[in-house]
Enzyme design. Structure first.
Site, mmCIF file in Angstrom:
data_model
loop_
_atom_site.group_PDB
_atom_site.id
_atom_site.type_symbol
_atom_site.label_atom_id
_atom_site.label_comp_id
_atom_site.label_asym_id
_atom_site.label_seq_id
_atom_site.Cartn_x
_atom_site.Cartn_y
_atom_site.Cartn_z
ATOM 1 N N ASP A 28 24.008 -28.900 -35.136
ATOM 2 C CA ASP A 28 22.998 -28.548 -36.122
ATOM 3 C C ASP A 28 23.516 -28.147 -37.366
ATOM 4 O OD1 ASP A 28 20.118 -28.126 -36.280
ATOM 5 O OD2 ASP A 28 20.639 -26.137 -36.696
ATOM 6 N N HIS A 171 15.871 -20.301 -38.370
ATOM 7 C CA HIS A 171 16.532 -21.337 -38.047
ATOM 8 C C HIS A 171 18.093 -20.938 -38.438
ATOM 9 C CE1 HIS A 171 13.337 -24.532 -37.864
ATOM 10 N NE2 HIS A 171 12.808 -23.353 -37.676
#
Length: 244
Positions: A28, A171
């Site tokens: 990610d 995030h």
């Protein structure tokens, strides 16, 4: 019963190579903005290694100095300020370590086109080859094929599979990788049932608790009349042997 890899192959199609089992990397990134065409860069990379659907202790993580300002929209998403990022390493300083970590491993990414566009942009700036998509699993595409018409964001999939994502106030790459690893395992139907069934060795458990195991040793044999009735039943009711 399908194996996990056979099931994945049926979901993603023949273009995805799952012939051989290899270690995987849950990956990610966080960025300064959405599109590389607008000059946006990576501010964080997170990777967790997966071996046969089990997380290993190996990981790669780095904050990055993007050498540009973070957009207001991105700041709301991950919370990394320009001041914080200005003291971090540049991508050029971690590129080799990152590439070595993912080498010869299958990449598992949610919405892979986004992350790969940014990663390949960083590599292009350094004059390096793009990351191959030959061994890539996009969990967003898996989810869309498995749950067409449903919400398939990472948060939505966590909710679907009852995965606790309360730590995801912002995030962050490693937290997102951890959540994605659990989502991926569920998408591959490798998740154990969420039932608290304690199946152990009853002999060892009894020995541990100093209890004796009691066996029912009385054997009841059928009488001749019962055997005769049984043979008659089989002859009249089981005219065909379905196992041949």
């Amino acid at each position: 019963q399908k194996t996990a890899y056979a099931m994945l192959r049926s979901l993603v199609g023949s273009e995805m190579c799952i012939r051989d089992r290899m270690k995987e990397v849950i990956l990610d990134t966080e960025t300064t903005g959405l599109d590389v065409k607008d000059g946006h860069r990576i501010v964080e990379i997170g990777c967790l290694e997966l071996d046969n659907f089990v997380l290993t202790s190996k990981k790669f993580h780095s904050y990055l100095n993007p050498e540009r300002k973070v957009s207001e929209q991105a700041l709301k998403v991950h919370g990394y300020t320009d001041i914080f990022l200005s003291s971090q390493k540049k991508f050029s300083q971690i590129a080799e370590e990152f590439l070595n970590f993912i080498k010869d491993k299958r990449l598992v990414i949610h919405n892979a086109s986004f992350d790969l566009s940014h990663l390949n942009n960083e590599l292009a700036i350094l004059g390096k080859n793009k990351i191959s998509t030959n061994n890539l699993i996009d969990t967003l595409e898996l989810a869309r094929k498995k749950f067409p018409g449903s919400q398939n964001s990472l948060d939505a999939l966590c909710k679907r599979y009852k995965i606790d994502n309360s730590k995801r106030a912002k995030h962050t790459a490693l937290i997102d990788c951890e959540l994605l690893s659990k989502v991926y395992i569920n998408l591959a139907d490798q998740k154990e049932p969420a039932l608290d069934l304690k199946i152990g060795n009853p002999i060892k458990e009894a020995q541990h608790s100093n209890e004796k195991i009691k066996y029912f040793d009385k054997v009841i044999k059928p009488t001749e009349e019962e055997l005769k009735l049984h043979k008659t039943y089989l002859k009249n009711n089981l005219k065909k042997n379905f196992f041949n």
